[in-house]
Design an enzyme around this catalytic site. Structure first.
Site, PDB file in Angstrom:
ATOM      1  N   SER A  48      68.669 -37.724   4.277  1.00 41.27           N
ATOM      2  CA  SER A  48      68.848 -39.120   3.870  1.00 41.27           C
ATOM      3  C   SER A  48      70.318 -39.509   3.732  1.00 41.27           C
ATOM      4  CB  SER A  48      68.086 -39.401   2.575  1.00 41.27           C
ATOM      5  OG  SER A  48      68.376 -38.436   1.613  1.00 41.27           O
ATOM      6  N   CYS A  77      59.269 -38.840   4.359  1.00 40.59           N
ATOM      7  CA  CYS A  77      60.180 -37.842   3.783  1.00 40.59           C
ATOM      8  C   CYS A  77      61.570 -38.441   3.522  1.00 40.59           C
ATOM      9  CB  CYS A  77      60.208 -36.583   4.639  1.00 40.59           C
ATOM     10  SG  CYS A  77      60.732 -35.163   3.685  1.00 40.59           S
ATOM     11  N   HIS A 170      55.287 -35.193   6.047  1.00 38.50           N
ATOM     12  CA  HIS A 170      55.523 -35.495   7.472  1.00 38.50           C
ATOM     13  C   HIS A 170      54.203 -35.673   8.218  1.00 38.50           C
ATOM     14  CE1 HIS A 170      59.890 -34.541   8.114  1.00 38.50           C
ATOM     15  NE2 HIS A 170      59.713 -33.934   6.951  1.00 38.50           N
ATOM     16  N   GLU A 172      53.608 -36.892  11.000  1.00 38.52           N
ATOM     17  CA  GLU A 172      53.760 -36.680  12.455  1.00 38.52           C
ATOM     18  C   GLU A 172      53.657 -35.200  12.820  1.00 38.52           C
ATOM     19  OE1 GLU A 172      56.097 -37.086  10.348  1.00 38.52           O
ATOM     20  OE2 GLU A 172      57.810 -35.840  10.901  1.00 38.52           O
TER      21      GLU A 172
END
Ligand code: GLN
Length: 191
Positions: A48, A77, A170, A172
């Site tokens: 981040s 996330c 996550h 994905e």
């Protein structure tokens, strides 16, 4: 329908693949102009602090804040940290788009990353799906205006407020497509 995926750093490729599997055109977003054709945006996992620096340098920080006034955003996330209103530890200037407070790396270090089932309620149906947590944040506070859509034990892991959806894990990285499908429903509803 075109969905942007912030592609500056981190785990953007698997979001793109997932969107393509769901029959949607996915656009890699690296500069503000690339948001123009999009009707939704995914902020992927990554780091981040690095993401904020890069976004600021190229004008995407403000562009994404503007974009979010009109279109849905999905933060996963690090993306969840980015959309939150406040980050308690290791100062990160976040986008302040959803009324949650997050704590970075709240489960510990890389070695404390884990995979476990999370309970999710979407579209009035309940699911138990695999959640992949990689140096994940925790949502340590959610205002009443925020809907909790998923939990792992006592921890809140999936939330929504208005146009913003955020997961501390996550989606994905697991087989289950339901969370991306849900995001696409939000986008359809907003067009
Ligand atoms: N630890 C990262 C951060 O604080 C997030 C990790 C991830 O996105 N998988 O930004």
């Amino acid at each position: 329908m075109k969905i942007g995926v912030l592609a500056l750093q981190g785990d953007f490729y698997l979001h793109i693949k997932r969107l393509q599997e769901l029959g949607v055109t996915a656009v890699e977003v690296r500069k503000p102009e690339e948001l123009q054709d999009c009707q939704g945006l995914i902020l992927p996992g990554g780091e981040s602090t690095t993401l904020v620096k890069l976004m600021k340098n190229i004008g995407l920080f403000d562009a994404i804040k503007d974009f979010a006034k009109k279109y849905p955003l999905f933060g996963t996330c690090a993306g969840c940290i980015l959309v939150s209103k406040e980050v308690t530890n290791q100062q990160v200037e976040s986008l302040n788009l959803i009324n949650i407070v997050t704590e970075r790396n709240a489960y510990g270090r890389q070695i404390d990353s884990f995979v476990d089932l999370v309970k999710v309620e979407l579209m009035e149906r309940q699911f138990e799906i695999e959640g992949v947590f990689i140096r994940a944040p925790k949502i340590i506070k959610a205002e009443d205006s925020v809907r909790v859509l998923g939990v792992h034990g006592d921890e809140i892991v999936l939330v929504e407020e208005g146009n913003v959806l955020a997961a501390t894990f996550h989606p994905e990285l697991s087989e289950e497509k339901i969370i991306h499908e849900y995001f696409l429903e939000k986008v359809k509803a907003s067009i």
